[in-house]
Design an enzyme around this catalytic site. Structure first.
Site, PDB file in Angstrom:
ATOM      1  N   PRO A   1       0.428  -4.400   8.955  1.00 30.99           N
ATOM      2  CG  PRO A   1       1.967  -3.330  10.330  1.00 30.99           C
ATOM      3  CD  PRO A   1       1.736  -4.616   9.602  1.00 30.99           C
ATOM      4  CG  ASN A   2      -0.869   1.224   9.462  1.00 38.54           C
ATOM      5  OD1 ASN A   2      -1.801   1.517  10.204  1.00 38.54           O
ATOM      6  ND2 ASN A   2       0.393   1.239   9.860  1.00 38.54           N
TER       7      ASN A   2
ATOM      8  CG  ASN B   1       3.281  -5.289   2.063  1.00 40.56           C
ATOM      9  OD1 ASN B   1       4.183  -4.962   2.834  1.00 40.56           O
ATOM     10  ND2 ASN B   1       2.670  -4.423   1.272  1.00 40.56           N
TER      11      ASN B   1
ATOM     12  CB  ALA C   1       5.628  -0.518   9.703  1.00 42.48           C
TER      13      ALA C   1
ATOM     14  NE  ARG D   1      -0.316   3.366   5.247  1.00 44.44           N
ATOM     15  CZ  ARG D   1       0.617   2.434   5.178  1.00 44.44           C
ATOM     16  NH1 ARG D   1       0.376   1.294   4.576  1.00 44.44           N
ATOM     17  NH2 ARG D   1       1.785   2.636   5.735  1.00 44.44           N
TER      18      ARG D   1
ATOM     19  CD  GLU E   1      10.715  -8.121   2.062  1.00 42.85           C
ATOM     20  OE1 GLU E   1      11.704  -8.888   2.133  1.00 42.85           O
ATOM     21  OE2 GLU E   1      10.751  -6.926   2.405  1.00 42.85           O
TER      22      GLU E   1
ATOM     23  CG  HIS F   1       7.742  -4.014   0.403  1.00 41.63           C
ATOM     24  ND1 HIS F   1       7.271  -3.885   1.683  1.00 41.63           N
ATOM     25  CD2 HIS F   1       8.784  -4.867   0.464  1.00 41.63           C
ATOM     26  CE1 HIS F   1       8.012  -4.623   2.494  1.00 41.63           C
ATOM     27  NE2 HIS F   1       8.940  -5.233   1.781  1.00 41.63           N
ATOM     28  CG  LEU F   2       1.287  -1.916  -2.141  1.00 41.86           C
ATOM     29  CD1 LEU F   2       0.887  -1.699  -0.697  1.00 41.86           C
ATOM     30  CD2 LEU F   2       0.084  -1.767  -3.030  1.00 41.86           C
ATOM     31  CB  SER F   3       6.218   2.241  -1.841  1.00 44.47           C
ATOM     32  OG  SER F   3       6.678   1.679  -0.620  1.00 44.47           O
TER      33      SER F   3
ATOM     34  NE  ARG G   1       8.338   5.078   1.081  1.00 47.90           N
ATOM     35  CZ  ARG G   1       7.287   4.680   1.812  1.00 47.90           C
ATOM     36  NH1 ARG G   1       6.774   3.464   1.599  1.00 47.90           N
ATOM     37  NH2 ARG G   1       6.744   5.493   2.699  1.00 47.90           N
TER      38      ARG G   1
ATOM     39  CE1 TYR H   1       3.158   2.299   0.808  1.00 49.26           C
ATOM     40  CE2 TYR H   1       1.997   3.879   2.196  1.00 49.26           C
ATOM     41  CZ  TYR H   1       3.098   3.107   1.935  1.00 49.26           C
ATOM     42  OH  TYR H   1       4.176   3.117   2.798  1.00 49.26           O
TER      43      TYR H   1
ATOM     44  CG  HIS I   1      11.113  -1.272   7.411  1.00 48.77           C
ATOM     45  ND1 HIS I   1      11.660  -1.641   6.196  1.00 48.77           N
ATOM     46  CD2 HIS I   1       9.887  -0.731   7.127  1.00 48.77           C
ATOM     47  CE1 HIS I   1      10.803  -1.304   5.227  1.00 48.77           C
ATOM     48  NE2 HIS I   1       9.720  -0.755   5.768  1.00 48.77           N
TER      49      HIS I   1
ATOM     50  CG  ASP J   1      13.463 -15.454  14.997  1.00 47.30           C
ATOM     51  OD1 ASP J   1      14.359 -15.419  14.126  1.00 47.30           O
ATOM     52  OD2 ASP J   1      13.645 -15.068  16.172  1.00 47.30           O
TER      53      ASP J   1
END
Ligand code: DQA
Length: 158
Positions: A10-11, A74, A77, A18, A98, A100-102, A107, A23, A80, A87
């Site tokens: 998402p996002n 990725n 959100a 954004r 997995e 992630h950009l950041s 964080r 990001y 977390h 599953d």
């Protein structure tokens, strides 16, 4: 030919607009283009999908069974929060990287935990849009059984 599925959560459709200080300015479309070029250069088949919906991401993971050799995800959100995505990955038993950009470890506390990390082949976090390219190379190396850190560790342990 090795087949890799890249999933964006998402996002991430808003990348480039954004929170750009966090990001970056690269759009998702550009990231997908870079991934496609790298896949072509590596001689692997690649498909990418983005969804803002947890259920749709679960559907994509389920649909990947028998069609893809590895997933690069990725989960944004949902990293977390989502036991459902965890599953689904466990259900299809497809090696998953997995990304992630950041750097999620640097964080807020709630971002430091991931429902995916311990079932993933590995996690790449903090390299901006390059995290995806590194994740793709890691996934290819894992599938091909080459000398990437994961296979070295397996050999050393095994
Ligand atoms: C993110 C990190 C997540 O915590 C966040 O919710 C995102 C993006 C990243 O790529 O850095 O949406 O997955």
């Amino acid at each position: 030919m090795v087949r890799i599925l890249v999933l964006h959560g998402p996002n991430l459709n808003l990348l480039g607009k954004r929170e750009t200080e966090r990001y970056g300015l690269t759009s998702l479309q550009e990231i997908d283009k870079q991934l496609m070029s790298l896949a072509k250069a590596q001689g692997v088949a690649l498909e990418t999908r983005q969804s803002n919906s947890e259920g749709t991401l679960v559907d994509h993971i389920q649909d990947a069974a028998g069609k893809f050799d590895a997933i690069v995800i990725n989960p944004a959100a949902y990293t977390h929060t989502s036991i459902a995505i965890r599953d689904a990955i466990l259900s299809v038993d497809i090696p998953t990287v997995e990304v992630h950009l950041s750097n999620i470890q640097g964080r807020e506390d709630f971002r430091r935990s991931s429902f995916i990390a311990d079932i993933a082949v590995g996690q790449i976090t903090g390299f901006g849009s390059q995290s995806y390219l590194l994740g793709l190379l890691g996934a290819i190396g894992h599938v091909q059984g080459g000398e990437n850190p994961c296979s070295l560790r397996t050999k050393a342990e095994g």
